[in-house]
Motif scaffolding. Structure first.
Motif, mmCIF file in Angstrom:
data_model
loop_
_atom_site.group_PDB
_atom_site.id
_atom_site.type_symbol
_atom_site.label_atom_id
_atom_site.label_comp_id
_atom_site.label_asym_id
_atom_site.label_seq_id
_atom_site.Cartn_x
_atom_site.Cartn_y
_atom_site.Cartn_z
ATOM 1 N N LEU A 59 0.848 -1.192 0.000
ATOM 2 C CA LEU A 59 0.000 0.000 0.000
ATOM 3 C C LEU A 59 0.880 1.238 0.000
ATOM 4 O O LEU A 59 1.745 1.391 0.841
ATOM 5 C CB LEU A 59 -0.867 -0.021 1.266
ATOM 6 N N SER A 60 0.677 2.116 -0.989
ATOM 7 C CA SER A 60 1.481 3.339 -0.956
ATOM 8 C C SER A 60 0.605 4.551 -1.221
ATOM 9 O O SER A 60 -0.252 4.545 -2.099
ATOM 10 C CB SER A 60 2.636 3.264 -1.956
ATOM 11 N N PHE A 61 0.819 5.573 -0.393
ATOM 12 C CA PHE A 61 0.003 6.778 -0.467
ATOM 13 C C PHE A 61 0.686 7.830 -1.336
ATOM 14 O O PHE A 61 1.862 8.137 -1.130
ATOM 15 C CB PHE A 61 -0.228 7.338 0.930
ATOM 16 N N ALA A 62 -0.068 8.363 -2.279
ATOM 17 C CA ALA A 62 0.478 9.429 -3.111
ATOM 18 C C ALA A 62 0.290 10.778 -2.422
ATOM 19 O O ALA A 62 1.139 11.652 -2.524
ATOM 20 C CB ALA A 62 -0.211 9.433 -4.467
ATOM 21 N N SER A 63 -0.821 10.925 -1.717
ATOM 22 C CA SER A 63 -1.075 12.203 -1.038
ATOM 23 C C SER A 63 -2.129 12.012 0.032
ATOM 24 O O SER A 63 -2.953 11.102 -0.050
ATOM 25 C CB SER A 63 -1.580 13.246 -2.045
ATOM 26 N N VAL A 64 -2.070 12.835 1.046
ATOM 27 C CA VAL A 64 -3.158 12.929 2.022
ATOM 28 C C VAL A 64 -3.387 14.407 2.266
ATOM 29 O O VAL A 64 -2.460 15.136 2.582
ATOM 30 C CB VAL A 64 -2.817 12.249 3.365
#
Ligand SMILES: Cc1cc2nc3c(=O)[nH]c(=O)nc-3n(C[C@H](O)[C@H](O)[C@H](O)COP(=O)(O)OP(=O)(O)OC[C@H]3O[C@@H](n4cnc5c(N)ncnc54)[C@H](O)[C@@H]3O)c2cc1C
Ligand SMILES: Cc1cc2nc3c(=O)[nH]c(=O)nc-3n(C[C@H](O)[C@H](O)[C@H](O)COP(=O)(O)OP(=O)(O)OC[C@H]3O[C@@H](n4cnc5c(N)ncnc54)[C@H](O)[C@@H]3O)c2cc1C
Ligand code: SF4
Ligand code: SF4
Lengths: 267, 342, 618
Positions: free
Chosen positions: A232-237
């Motif tokens: 799981l990888s987040f590009a932006s929050v």
């Protein structure tokens, strides 16, 4: 037969609901700014699950509260929770934030449940909130249930009624403000609670003292749960930016306000 | 190559719900963007009607796990059906609606398949040749965009975020065998409890959401409360407009604590941080002050207006398009008159 | 025995429990007490044994009213003499929002808007101040040593208390229970025998409702009263035993503060300390302390001797922030936290009987706060440490917690310490303020520089004796008929008067920006995160409604820090909304009328209550 339930309530902490939250990016991925400084509470829906569990177990049985979270924060939150209902605490010293993969959390919780001494899995009711107020995914309990081989699962539960033969009737929230009513032959089962029907119990200092005898050792025993690299990888929050221009309508007689609203509804 | 499975169950009448049709659009877009094959997996009592409703979606195959045992929403049988459909499709990406039935079962299915799940997606697209998704965290307080490498990857999408798919066509779904052990039948569904037509105040498909706040039960200018009057005004308005009813936490809590109450309100109506965040094109709030985190109750409402005596109303300032500084009792009474005449 | 307020629970069974030591409140005083006690108990090991649970370590319980430890309110800049003595290897990086004091300034603020009330004498002096400053301020070239905090610390009281509390609890030798208001002390055989907790499951009047649970009785050999300036347990003891001859508690202030994310380009360095005087009114002092990571703690003090019956700390706080000298630092900042709390400013003159059979008083409620240096945290901490040392000594000697023994061990330590020396120096330092700001400032300087030998005398009056009518206060500024019209308008809206009056007096409108300048209600919500749990009785009670009905000067409404007290219907008492109350205790001394039965008290009763601020940064 309710005398026999062994209820494990899964629930961790979340920021007190009125706190201002702001995302930040840390080395381990996204998190909350000043996360350790924000006052925390027991996840509200898990709280309802705990109160329901205590209520069920009042006539016999036993309640465990299984919590994964940063130990120091859990210690603090437990001082409030311990006064509400009798339980034995099982602690995992690990992340409680919303950006942790539910899959990871579920595995840690399932393993912890397998390790609870004296837990009779044939009498198990696995409780928790139907969603967390952090991740809001509504998926952890099902995965814990599957790992433990529990096939009777319910989500969005507002009521459980135990019958004389040990079966129980469950009401789950469905669309349109309705309920799905099911009868389950008996434990083991998974119940993800919505609000339930019980008011928050008062703070009972004696209960707190009794719980504390087991809480402090449980906290001291708590093992750190090693982080698990996942895909799981987040590009932006981001916080939602939109702030609307609010047009103020003042000093208009009610009849004109009503007409204005009607025109808008019909438009 | 990726393969996308759209997973859904039929409605009582035989077709597909709007939420499922929206999820199909999400699945199609995803498949298209990836250049992937689309498959449809349907489960339920009788799925031919549902299949026909979407026969024109361009799926390479239609799979079905149907029969009376799957007619009602039960975790164990739903999980078995969904697991079988996913396995039969061989899809690495599974998209479904985040309705109550699928939300309950999908995480368990992901676990069985050795996959991962992300729920309540509000966006799904292709970025750099891979799927990317958006969802909200911390009770709708912040939104994240992310992707993941694990497969199968199951996803449920929120209603109101995609156009409902419309493209019927004749199809004959291919049955998939489901191995349903006796252990899957320990739960018996007794039925649905729906609020009676009079009390029916939650209408997910309504154009308008009406949010009532605790102000309706507070002392008014004359130093007295007018709860019965409020109850009548609100119900009258809802019945005339077919609007759906939401409420602040304070108001439902009051209803639960033995004060004079709005009788038809329950915790199911609560919107906000620990309540629902419904999606409707329009929203009208009256007598709500709320607090920043709880105003997320109408984050997903399109056009928003509010009525409050207080021009500084926190529920409206910066969050609503229009704030009427007025007495909600008077406004609603006039509004109901106008609606009666219209 | 004192019954818990409003309880009519004869039919319900009241639980009771025995402990060795029970503490009321977890502020810095109790934090110092428990830190020292737990260390001592750990060292003593099996030698320290519980009397109520033989074989176990002593059972030490602490009950805190707020819903978590660290929801208190303070500045804080402190010399931290006592705190450093307890933590010789103090590592500030382990306490969020802590820094060493870097620079210090005392700034006199001129009035840039022309709306404040300055005496002719003050105006005269201001003329002597070098002109031509565009920021309307004058930095004192020299800070008297008694005001200096270097070398010292800036802290967040909330974060500091959480840090200490975590260690105390982890020791396993004391339990701190938040969310549990203590209703009052228990008396038996002429001694304090423990405390009674507040009833739960009651309606606003205290009548049993669903889930009724009468507050438990806790009996203990020693009751440690650390409930702060307005604590109901300390006050109940005072009511019963009276104050030592000549002592009184008539001087108060409310401190209202914010924690602010400073704008990115703010030049202030962590550890910077600013004190202001002169504006928004000469009676109002201000402070601004800079934390690491570009945040600051800032606020004002509104004293009981500021004779404005419409004294609203919130509006004044905004005008203070908007002063050009400060606004250049704050503009573009964002509100993180907000809160308010009373300060007991009678100091040594307000000292109660420090000990009695079965109890001891520590912290601000025991008169420890130094009113000359404006320092209370370190003093409170140190009195707690002194009591713990005394308790450990008595435990080791196996002697009872009698008045005599506590006097010999605790009071003797306190009298011999720097806390007492400071309190004596400060004892009369503020008397001059009874006459006016100028005499007050001169008096403070005299006392400070002479080590307490000199002062400007002033007869202390009870707050309700001082508060003039609004008509008197506005005489010559707002014609009586205009004031009457303002009264009517506000009454119709059910609103307090202060905004209308201040507008009329020429105070400019506050340019709300939704970030730092927000409405009072939004400060409660965005900053204080104020909330109250259901099931508790109202803790603010209007004693005699007929006195309120006849009261033309409703200071309680004007001064309420949370807008929790509103005018209410005509001819009755004001209304109180416990969901907005921040438990600052200002209403206790902001009432313009005397209690018909007790001239030293007002017509408001301030009891133990649940809820309030939910911020751990203040
Ligand atoms: C753990 C927790 C979770 C929470 N979760 C939620 C949540 O999910 N959702 C939620 O909403 N809250 C939630 N809250 C509660 C929240 O903090 C507020 O208490 C609540 O939202 C306020 O409700 P309100 O706006 O209805 O009432 P109030 O704040 O009492 O506001 C009433 C308003 O009515 C107006 N009014 C009165 N009379 C009239 C009239 N005649 N005409 C027009 N206006 C009038 C007043 O001006 C006022 O603005 C939560 C709180 C906690 C502690
Ligand atoms: C705005 C402001 C700025 C200040 N700035 C400074 C400064 O810069 N430097 C400095 O040294 N001092 C400062 N002070 C003073 C300082 O904060 C106090 O002197 C100090 O906090 C006193 O400590 P205490 O432990 O005696 O009491 P408190 O800090 O008041 O703690 C008492 C505790 O008891 C609890 N309690 C009360 N009643 C009950 C009950 N019935 N049951 C259970 N619990 C109860 C309260 O909730 C509280 O947590 C400031 C004060 C204010 C308000
Ligand atoms: S409480 Fe005091 S100030 Fe307030 S109305 Fe009553 S008498 Fe007047
Ligand atoms: S009512 Fe509450 S907020 Fe208002 S002054 Fe009194 S204690 Fe402070």
């Amino acid at each position: 037969m309710s005398a026999g339930f062994h209820i494990v309530v899964c629930g961790s902490l979340v920021p007190d609901p009125l706190q201002t939250l702001e995302p930040i990016r840390g080395p381990q991925g996204p998190g909350l700014k000043n996360e350790m400084m924000l006052p925390a509470i027991l996840d509200p829906w898990a709280g309802h699950a705990l109160f329901e569990a205590a209520n069920l177990a009042a006539s016999g049985g036993k309640v465990w509260l299984l919590s994964m979270g940063p130990k120091a924060k859990l210690q603090q939150v437990m001082m409030s929770v311990a006064q509400k209902a009798p339980f034995e605490l099982v602690v995992l010293d690990g992340p409680a934030g919303g950006f942790t993969d539910a899959h990871f959390t579920a595995r840690a919780l399932a393993e912890a449940i397998e390790g609870i001494a004296g837990l009779d899995r044939s009498r198990l009711l696995l409780f928790g909130g139907w969603q967390s107020a952090s991740r809001g995914a509504g998926s952890t309990l099902q995965m814990v249930g599957e790992r433990l081989g529990v096939l009777d699962q319910f989500q969005g539960v507002d009521e459980i009624r135990v019958q004389d033969d040990g079966a129980f009737v469950v009401k789950e929230r469905v669309e349109g403000g309705g309920y799905l009513v099911s009868r389950c032959a008996g434990p083991p089962a998974v119940l993800g609670w919505a609000t339930g029907n019980l008011p928050e119990p008062p703070n009972n200092p004696q209960l707190g003292m009794a719980n504390m005898r087991l809480i402090m050792p449980a906290l001291q025993r708590a093992e750190p749960v090693p982080a698990e690299p996942g895909g799981l990888s987040f590009a932006s929050v981001e916080l939602p930016k939109a702030r609307r221009e609010t047009r103020l309508v003042k000093d208009l007689p009610p009849a004109e306000v009503a007409a204005d609203i009607l025109a808008w509804i019909k438009s | 190559m990726e393969k996308v499975l759209f997973l859904a169950h039929n409605e009582e009448g035989g077709g597909l719900s709007r939420a499922c049709l929206e999820a199909l659009s999400a699945a199609r877009d995803l498949a298209q963007g990836l250049g992937a094959e689309l498959a449809v997996g349907l489960f339920g009592g009788e799925v031919s009607g549902a299949a026909e409703a979407i026969g024109g979606c361009g799926a390479a195959c239609f799979l079905a796990a149907a029969g009376p045992v799957f007619a009602s929403s039960r975790y164990a049988s739903d999980a078995a059906a969904c697991e079988a459909l996913c396995r039969a499709s061989g899809a690495g990406l599974v998209v479904a609606a985040a309705d109550s039935r699928l939300s309950r079962v999908l995480p368990g299915v992901a676990q069985r398949l050795g996959g991962r799940i992300d729920t309540h997606l509000t966006g799904l697209w292709v970025k750099d040749g891979s799927p990317a998704a958006a969802r909200w965290f911390y009770r709708q307080r912040m939104v994240a965009e992310f992707t993941r490498s694990e497969r199968p990857w199951l996803m449920s999408v929120e209603s109101g975020c995609f156009e409902a798919f419309d493209g019927p066509g004749a199809v004959e779904p291919e049955p998939v065998a489901v191995d349903l052990s006796e252990a899957c039948k320990r739960t018996e569904v007794l039925g649905l409890e729906t609020p009676s037509a009079d009390e029916q105040t939650i209408r997910p498909d309504a154009e308008l959401l009406f949010v009532a706040g605790a102000g309706w039960t507070k002392k008014q200018a004359d130093g007295r409360t007018h709860v019965k009057e409020a109850e009548g005004l609100i119900l009258d308005f809802l019945n005339r407009t077919k609007a759906s009813l939401g409420s602040s936490k304070s108001l439902v809590d009051i209803s639960g604590e033995g004060h004079e109450v709005i009788s038809y309100l329950t915790h199911l109506h609560q919107v906000g941080q620990t309540g629902a965040t419904p999606r409707h094109p329009k929203g009208l709030a009256a007598c709500c002050h709320g607090e920043e985190p709880h105003v997320v109750g109408w984050r997903f409402i399109g056009e928003r207006r509010a009525i409050n005596l207080d021009a500084g109303c926190g529920w409206a300032q910066g969050k609503a398009d229009v704030l009427y500084v007025a007495d909600a009792f008077e406004v609603l009474a006039r509004l109901n008159e106008l609606l009666a005449r219209a | 025995m004192s019954a818990s307020p409003g309880s009519r629970d004869q039919e319900m069974e009241r639980q009771s429990m025995d402990a060795d030591i029970v503490c009321v409140g977890f502020g810095p005083a109790t934090a110092g007490f428990l830190t020292t006690l737990c260390r001592g108990l750990a060292e003593a090991g099996a030698a320290a044994e519980s009397a109520v649970m033989p074989g176990m370590p002593p059972q030490v319980l602490c009950y805190e009213r707020a819903e978590d430890i660290g929801f208190g309110v303070s500045g804080v800049v402190t010399r931290a003499r006592g705190i450093r003595a307890s933590f010789p290897d103090l590592d500030l990086s382990r306490i969020p929002m802590a820094a060493e004091v870097g620079s210090e300034k005392v700034v006199y603020l001129l009035d840039p808007v022309g709306a404040s009330r300055r005496s002719p004498a003050l105006r005269l002096i201001e003329r002597l101040i070098p002109r031509g400053r565009k920021d309307h301020a004058f930095e004192l070239p020299w800070i008297p040593s008694f005001l200096r905090k270097e070398p010292g610390l800036v802290l967040s009281l909330g974060q500091f208390c959480q840090w200490v509390g975590g260690q105390v609890m982890a020791s396993g030798l004391a339990q701190i229970w938040p969310g549990v208001p203590v209703a009052g002390p228990l008396f038996a055989d002429g001694r304090v025998s423990g405390v009674r907790l507040a009833d739960q499951g009651v309606d606003r009047q205290g009548r049993p409702e669903a889930g009724h649970m009468p507050g438990m009785d806790l009996r203990a050999a020693l009751t440690v009263v650390g409930d702060g300036p307005v604590g109901p347990v300390g006050r109940a003891i005072d009511e019963r035993l009276g104050l030592p001859a000549g002592h009184h508690r008539r001087e108060w202030a409310v401190g209202m503060k914010m924690v602010v994310d400073l704008p990115e380009d703010c030049p202030l360095e962590p550890g910077a300390v600013l004190h202001t005087l002169g504006y928004p009114e000469p009676e109002i002092f201000g402070f601004l302390y800079v934390y690491p990571e570009n945040t600051a703690s800032l606020g004002i003090f509104v004293p009981s001797w500021f004779d404005n019956p419409a004294r609203t700390a919130y509006r004044y706080l905004q005008h203070w922030m908007l002063h050009p000298y400060l606004w250049r630092y704050l503009k573009g900042g964002r509100l993180r936290s907000w809160g308010a709390k009373s300060l007991q400013e009678s100091g040594r003159a307000g000292e109660p009987f420090l000990v009695g059979d079965g109890y001891a008083r520590i912290g601000e409620g025991s008169g420890s706060t130094n009113v000359l240096t404006g320092s209370g945290v370190d003093e409170a901490w140190t009195t707690g440490v002194q009591l713990a040392e005394a308790v450990l000594e008595l435990m080791a000697e196996k002697r009872p917690f009698s008045a005599e023994n506590l006097e010999r061990t605790y009071v003797a330590r306190r009298r011999a310490s720097w806390v007492e020396a400071g309190a004596r120096r400060a004892a009369k330092a503020r008397d001059g303020f009874q006459r006016g700001v100028l005499s007050g400032l001169v008096g403070m300087a005299l006392a400070g520089l002479s080590g307490g030998a000199l002062n400007w005398p002033g007869r202390s009056r009870r707050p309700h004796e001082r508060i003039p009518s609004l008509e008197d206060y506005c005489r010559g500024l707002i014609p009586a008929e205009d004031l009457a019209a303002l009264r009517r308008e506000c009454a119709a809206k059910g609103a307090a008067l202060h905004d209308a009056v201040m507008d009329r007096l020429g105070w400019p409108e506050i340019p709300f920006d939704g970030r730092l300048l927000v409405s009072h209600q939004d400060a409660l919500l965005l900053g204080g995160k104020v909330q109250a749990p259901a099931g508790y009785a109202d803790h603010v009670v209007f004693k005699d409604p007929s006195v309120c009905a006849a009261c033309g000067t409703r200071t309680c409404v004007e001064a309420c820090s949370g807008q929790a007290i509103t005018p209410g219907p005509e001819g009755g008492a004001p209304l109180f909304d416990r969901e907005k109350c921040v438990h600052c205790g200002a209403c206790l001394w902001n009432c313009s009328q005397a209690d018909p039965d007790d001239p030293e008290a007002s017509n408001i009763e301030f009891r133990a209550g649940a809820g309030g601020l939910h911020s751990a940064e203040n």
